[in-house]
Write a protein that holds these residues in place. Structure first.
Motif, PDB file in Angstrom:
ATOM      1  N   TRP A  55      29.351  12.548   6.144  1.00  0.00           N
ATOM      2  CA  TRP A  55      30.195  11.681   6.965  1.00  0.00           C
ATOM      3  C   TRP A  55      31.327  11.051   6.164  1.00  0.00           C
ATOM      4  O   TRP A  55      32.291  10.545   6.742  1.00  0.00           O
ATOM      5  CB  TRP A  55      29.369  10.601   7.642  1.00  0.00           C
ATOM      6  CG  TRP A  55      28.631   9.708   6.706  1.00  0.00           C
ATOM      7  CD1 TRP A  55      27.381   9.903   6.231  1.00  0.00           C
ATOM      8  CD2 TRP A  55      29.092   8.483   6.135  1.00  0.00           C
ATOM      9  NE1 TRP A  55      27.021   8.887   5.391  1.00  0.00           N
ATOM     10  CE2 TRP A  55      28.061   7.997   5.304  1.00  0.00           C
ATOM     11  CE3 TRP A  55      30.268   7.762   6.217  1.00  0.00           C
ATOM     12  CZ2 TRP A  55      28.183   6.829   4.591  1.00  0.00           C
ATOM     13  CZ3 TRP A  55      30.385   6.594   5.512  1.00  0.00           C
ATOM     14  CH2 TRP A  55      29.357   6.135   4.716  1.00  0.00           C
ATOM     15  N   GLU A  56      31.257  11.095   4.837  1.00  0.00           N
ATOM     16  CA  GLU A  56      32.301  10.523   3.997  1.00  0.00           C
ATOM     17  C   GLU A  56      33.442  11.495   3.729  1.00  0.00           C
ATOM     18  O   GLU A  56      34.530  11.080   3.361  1.00  0.00           O
ATOM     19  CB  GLU A  56      31.728  10.115   2.639  1.00  0.00           C
ATOM     20  CG  GLU A  56      30.854   8.916   2.673  1.00  0.00           C
ATOM     21  CD  GLU A  56      30.320   8.591   1.308  1.00  0.00           C
ATOM     22  OE1 GLU A  56      30.495   7.439   0.891  1.00  0.00           O
ATOM     23  OE2 GLU A  56      29.743   9.483   0.657  1.00  0.00           O
ATOM     24  N   ARG A  57      33.201  12.758   3.855  1.00  0.00           N
ATOM     25  CA  ARG A  57      34.182  13.778   3.481  1.00  0.00           C
ATOM     26  C   ARG A  57      35.459  13.616   4.289  1.00  0.00           C
ATOM     27  O   ARG A  57      35.443  13.307   5.471  1.00  0.00           O
ATOM     28  CB  ARG A  57      33.587  15.155   3.641  1.00  0.00           C
ATOM     29  CG  ARG A  57      32.443  15.325   2.656  1.00  0.00           C
ATOM     30  CD  ARG A  57      32.087  16.773   2.447  1.00  0.00           C
ATOM     31  NE  ARG A  57      31.038  16.844   1.435  1.00  0.00           N
ATOM     32  CZ  ARG A  57      29.768  17.098   1.687  1.00  0.00           C
ATOM     33  NH1 ARG A  57      29.383  17.345   2.904  1.00  0.00           N
ATOM     34  NH2 ARG A  57      28.880  17.126   0.721  1.00  0.00           N
ATOM     35  N   ASN A  58      36.570  13.847   3.613  1.00  0.00           N
ATOM     36  CA  ASN A  58      37.929  13.758   4.168  1.00  0.00           C
ATOM     37  C   ASN A  58      38.319  12.335   4.545  1.00  0.00           C
ATOM     38  O   ASN A  58      39.416  12.119   5.042  1.00  0.00           O
ATOM     39  CB  ASN A  58      38.108  14.692   5.365  1.00  0.00           C
ATOM     40  CG  ASN A  58      37.898  16.136   4.999  1.00  0.00           C
ATOM     41  OD1 ASN A  58      38.245  16.552   3.884  1.00  0.00           O
ATOM     42  ND2 ASN A  58      37.328  16.898   5.902  1.00  0.00           N
ATOM     43  N   GLY A  59      37.468  11.359   4.351  1.00  0.00           N
ATOM     44  CA  GLY A  59      37.832   9.960   4.526  1.00  0.00           C
ATOM     45  C   GLY A  59      38.079   9.513   5.945  1.00  0.00           C
ATOM     46  O   GLY A  59      38.715   8.481   6.161  1.00  0.00           O
ATOM     47  N   LYS A  60      37.617  10.235   6.920  1.00  0.00           N
ATOM     48  CA  LYS A  60      37.881   9.857   8.323  1.00  0.00           C
ATOM     49  C   LYS A  60      37.226   8.523   8.687  1.00  0.00           C
ATOM     50  O   LYS A  60      37.819   7.715   9.394  1.00  0.00           O
ATOM     51  CB  LYS A  60      37.376  10.950   9.275  1.00  0.00           C
ATOM     52  CG  LYS A  60      38.115  12.262   9.120  1.00  0.00           C
ATOM     53  CD  LYS A  60      39.567  12.107   9.490  1.00  0.00           C
ATOM     54  CE  LYS A  60      40.268  13.447   9.336  1.00  0.00           C
ATOM     55  NZ  LYS A  60      41.708  13.288   9.422  1.00  0.00           N
ATOM     56  N   MET A  61      36.017   8.288   8.189  1.00  0.00           N
ATOM     57  CA  MET A  61      35.333   7.029   8.496  1.00  0.00           C
ATOM     58  C   MET A  61      36.088   5.853   7.878  1.00  0.00           C
ATOM     59  O   MET A  61      36.242   4.806   8.500  1.00  0.00           O
ATOM     60  CB  MET A  61      33.894   7.073   7.981  1.00  0.00           C
ATOM     61  CG  MET A  61      33.118   5.793   8.205  1.00  0.00           C
ATOM     62  SD  MET A  61      32.953   5.312   9.924  1.00  0.00           S
ATOM     63  CE  MET A  61      31.790   6.501  10.487  1.00  0.00           C
ATOM     64  N   TYR A  62      36.583   6.040   6.676  1.00  0.00           N
ATOM     65  CA  TYR A  62      37.305   4.957   6.002  1.00  0.00           C
ATOM     66  C   TYR A  62      38.643   4.675   6.681  1.00  0.00           C
ATOM     67  O   TYR A  62      39.074   3.526   6.772  1.00  0.00           O
ATOM     68  CB  TYR A  62      37.500   5.299   4.534  1.00  0.00           C
ATOM     69  CG  TYR A  62      36.201   5.459   3.806  1.00  0.00           C
ATOM     70  CD1 TYR A  62      35.350   4.373   3.630  1.00  0.00           C
ATOM     71  CD2 TYR A  62      35.785   6.691   3.320  1.00  0.00           C
ATOM     72  CE1 TYR A  62      34.132   4.515   3.001  1.00  0.00           C
ATOM     73  CE2 TYR A  62      34.569   6.843   2.677  1.00  0.00           C
ATOM     74  CZ  TYR A  62      33.751   5.749   2.519  1.00  0.00           C
ATOM     75  OH  TYR A  62      32.547   5.895   1.897  1.00  0.00           O
ATOM     76  N   GLU A  63      39.285   5.729   7.168  1.00  0.00           N
ATOM     77  CA  GLU A  63      40.524   5.522   7.922  1.00  0.00           C
ATOM     78  C   GLU A  63      40.233   4.760   9.209  1.00  0.00           C
ATOM     79  O   GLU A  63      41.000   3.885   9.602  1.00  0.00           O
ATOM     80  CB  GLU A  63      41.181   6.865   8.234  1.00  0.00           C
ATOM     81  CG  GLU A  63      41.802   7.518   7.024  1.00  0.00           C
ATOM     82  CD  GLU A  63      42.385   8.883   7.340  1.00  0.00           C
ATOM     83  OE1 GLU A  63      42.440   9.259   8.538  1.00  0.00           O
ATOM     84  OE2 GLU A  63      42.784   9.568   6.387  1.00  0.00           O
ATOM     85  N   PHE A  64      39.123   5.080   9.858  1.00  0.00           N
ATOM     86  CA  PHE A  64      38.731   4.391  11.079  1.00  0.00           C
ATOM     87  C   PHE A  64      38.468   2.913  10.806  1.00  0.00           C
ATOM     88  O   PHE A  64      38.784   2.048  11.625  1.00  0.00           O
ATOM     89  CB  PHE A  64      37.485   5.054  11.684  1.00  0.00           C
ATOM     90  CG  PHE A  64      36.942   4.351  12.881  1.00  0.00           C
ATOM     91  CD1 PHE A  64      37.581   4.442  14.107  1.00  0.00           C
ATOM     92  CD2 PHE A  64      35.799   3.567  12.789  1.00  0.00           C
ATOM     93  CE1 PHE A  64      37.081   3.783  15.214  1.00  0.00           C
ATOM     94  CE2 PHE A  64      35.297   2.909  13.892  1.00  0.00           C
ATOM     95  CZ  PHE A  64      35.940   3.016  15.112  1.00  0.00           C
ATOM     96  N   ASN A  72      43.649   2.135   5.173  1.00  0.00           N
ATOM     97  CA  ASN A  72      45.097   2.221   4.952  1.00  0.00           C
ATOM     98  C   ASN A  72      45.763   0.860   5.135  1.00  0.00           C
ATOM     99  O   ASN A  72      46.674   0.495   4.384  1.00  0.00           O
ATOM    100  CB  ASN A  72      45.716   3.273   5.866  1.00  0.00           C
ATOM    101  CG  ASN A  72      45.276   4.668   5.489  1.00  0.00           C
ATOM    102  OD1 ASN A  72      45.063   4.960   4.309  1.00  0.00           O
ATOM    103  ND2 ASN A  72      45.113   5.525   6.475  1.00  0.00           N
TER     104      ASN A  72
END
Length: 91
Positions: A65-74, A78
């Motif tokens: 779930w961490e890959r590509n940073g989608k959760m962190y962007e959500f 940024n």
């Protein structure tokens, strides 16, 4: 055994430096407080670096779930980055 002897040496050096600081500088004033703080930070850094282990556990592997940073962007990473630049944190 080597690690224990290094940790013991760090402890004895810290005690010796503290005694030296009290004896030659005294326990009054800003110089003592600043010197003691700096010395203790250096000794704690040496102590913790000696105990530091390699991060080889699977806990540190990237999760699906961490890959590509989608959760962190959500979660707004940024925005947080921009906020840090705006307040001057990167300087």
């Amino acid at each position: 055994m080597r690690k224990i002897s290094i940790l013991s040496l760090i402890i004895f050096i810290t005690i010796g430096l503290t005694y030296w600081l009290i004896y030659y500088v005294g326990m009054q004033g800003f110089l003592f407080a600043w010197s003691l703080n700096l010395m203790l930070m250096a000794c704690v850094l040496a102590f913790t670096e000696t105990l530091k282990s390699q991060a080889t556990s699977t806990y540190y592997n990237q999760k699906k779930w961490e890959r590509n940073g989608k959760m962190y962007e959500f979660l707004g990473i940024n925005f947080f980055r921009k906020l840090l630049v705006w307040i001057g944190w990167e300087r």
